[in-house]
Write an enzyme that holds these catalytic residues in place. Structure first.
Site, PDB file in Angstrom:
ATOM      1  N   TYR A 129       0.802  -1.217   0.000  1.00 58.70           N
ATOM      2  CA  TYR A 129       0.000   0.000   0.000  1.00 58.70           C
ATOM      3  C   TYR A 129       0.840   1.275   0.000  1.00 58.70           C
ATOM      4  CZ  TYR A 129      -4.488  -2.314   0.263  1.00 58.70           C
ATOM      5  OH  TYR A 129      -5.600  -3.054  -0.051  1.00 58.70           O
ATOM      6  N   GLU A 215      -2.980 -31.311   7.823  1.00 53.50           N
ATOM      7  CA  GLU A 215      -2.983 -30.626   6.523  1.00 53.50           C
ATOM      8  C   GLU A 215      -4.072 -29.566   6.423  1.00 53.50           C
ATOM      9  OE1 GLU A 215      -4.037 -31.486   1.843  1.00 53.50           O
ATOM     10  OE2 GLU A 215      -3.663 -33.194   3.151  1.00 53.50           O
ATOM     11  N   ASP A 268      -3.975 -35.867   3.665  1.00 54.42           N
ATOM     12  CA  ASP A 268      -4.791 -36.699   2.787  1.00 54.42           C
ATOM     13  C   ASP A 268      -3.916 -37.716   2.061  1.00 54.42           C
ATOM     14  OD1 ASP A 268      -7.124 -35.348   3.420  1.00 54.42           O
ATOM     15  OD2 ASP A 268      -7.010 -33.997   1.692  1.00 54.42           O
TER      16      ASP A 268
END
Length: 387
Positions: A129, A215, A268
């Site tokens: 910014y 995860e 997973d």
């Protein structure tokens, strides 16, 4: 084009003036070696630019290529590290395709110099910014800050630029933030956001027997809801909410260095989950220049294993067929230098490739609603069922 060159000139002049104005102060803090070193390295970059201008040559910046596997080497005890002979990218001030990046790097260097010199901190969002029109996007700032860290050979945290953390942590853990704020992660219902200044954390107190990296946020919340940390007290659970940010990786590393306890990963049973686990354990290509301080080589894979799918009788309709992208990712994983160091992991990946299917951690709910927290994880931890 002339406007872009004019902007480069203004940024260069502003940075040079700042260096001149603060040169006495920067060398006056004899006890603050790290800050002086950062300031000196930035000054050296600007000195080369000034020398090029004095010779009437177009200034250039030399950055290491952080996106190529050919630029990293693998050390089994440290993970992925930047090669000393890594290829470079030259950012020229007289080239239309790179003049904007040249200006962006100088603008970031100016902000960093002032932050380090004044011993203050800002977020990468704050830097964006400062000049959103020049940077174009937050992603540009994120990449340039890492480029500067690599160019100066200075850990990113020493640049006094902070990133908002996306990770969460819970369990038997208390510590003090750098400003003296006491943080207690013991709540069974509310997780604590990972600090944006992990290196400033001190007075860590914990009796935890292990750290469990999870995860996904959904699984982390499930463990929170089932009061997993109370069941297996004392322990610490943490999630980086997918691909971990640097602060999440630093937090796990700090806990490992401080507490000297095992670290496990629950991901997973798919290529994406395995890759995330490898980032925690071995590091990433883009951050290989800081790899030695971010990796945890002793991480063990607790689950979900592809072999667990048949072993525990996960329902067939809970499985997900492999896509071409999955096959491509798995082939890439198996070619990486660290794969041969983990024969058990390699066997699991080979099994996944043969079956052409994957499974999320939530697939264990097809066995029983609380199978994950009441049976799967407790038994794996109790009987040392990890690889």
């Amino acid at each position: 084009m002339s406007e872009q060159f004019s902007e480069v000139d203004k940024l260069r002049a502003a940075l040079f003036q700042s260096i001149q104005a603060h040169s006495e102060t920067s060398t006056g803090h004899s006890g603050d070696i790290a800050r002086i070193d950062v300031l000196t390295r930035i000054e050296n970059v600007i000195l080369k630019i000034i020398q090029s201008l004095s010779r009437e040559e177009a200034p250039v910046l030399v950055l290491k290529n952080r996106s190529s596997w050919s630029n990293v080497r693998f050390d089994q005890s440290l993970g992925l590290l930047m090669s000393s002979d890594a290829t470079i990218t030259t950012v020229r001030s007289d080239c239309p395709s790179s003049v904007t990046k040249f200006a962006q790097v100088l603008k970031c260097l100016l902000s960093i110099y002032r932050l380090v010199q004044s011993d203050s901190y800002a977020t990468k969002r704050d830097i964006y910014y400062n000049d959103p029109q020049l940077f174009g996007s937050q992603k540009s700032v994120d990449s340039i800050v890492d480029d500067i860290s690599c160019m100066l050979k200075v850990p990113r945290r020493s640049l006094h630029v902070l990133a908002t953390s996306k990770g969460f942590i819970s369990g038997d853990l208390c510590y003090l933030e750098e400003d003296g704020t006491r943080v207690d992660c013991n709540s069974s219902s509310t997780a604590v956001a990972v600090s944006s200044n992990v290196c400033g954390i001190k007075n860590i107190v914990s009796s935890a027997k292990f750290v469990l990296i999870i995860e996904k946020d959904a699984t982390f919340q499930r463990l929170m809801d089932d009061e997993f940390c109370t069941q297996l007290y004392p322990c610490i659970i943490m999630t980086g909410k997918g691909v971990p940010d640097v602060n999440s990786r630093l937090m796990v590393r700090k806990l490992w260095d401080t507490l000297h306890i095992p670290v496990f990963a629950l991901v997973d049973a798919d290529p994406h989950g395995i890759e995330i686990m490898c980032i925690y354990k071995y590091g990433s290509v883009s951050m290989a220049f800081e790899g030695a301080s971010l990796t945890i080589p002793s991480i063990k894979w607790l689950g979900l294993w592809p072999s667990d799918i048949e072993r525990f009788g996960v329902a067939r309709d809970a499985l997900i067929p492999f896509t071409q992208a999955d096959e491509k990712k798995m082939n890439s994983l198996r070619k990486r230098p660290y794969s041969s160091c983990q024969p058990a992991w390699e066997s699991e990946m080979e099994l996944m490739m043969r079956r052409k299917c994957k499974a999320e951690i939530q697939s264990l709910e097809s066995i029983a609603p609380q199978f994950l927290t009441r049976a799967y994880l407790p038994n794996k931890l109790r009987y040392g069922d990890w690889i």
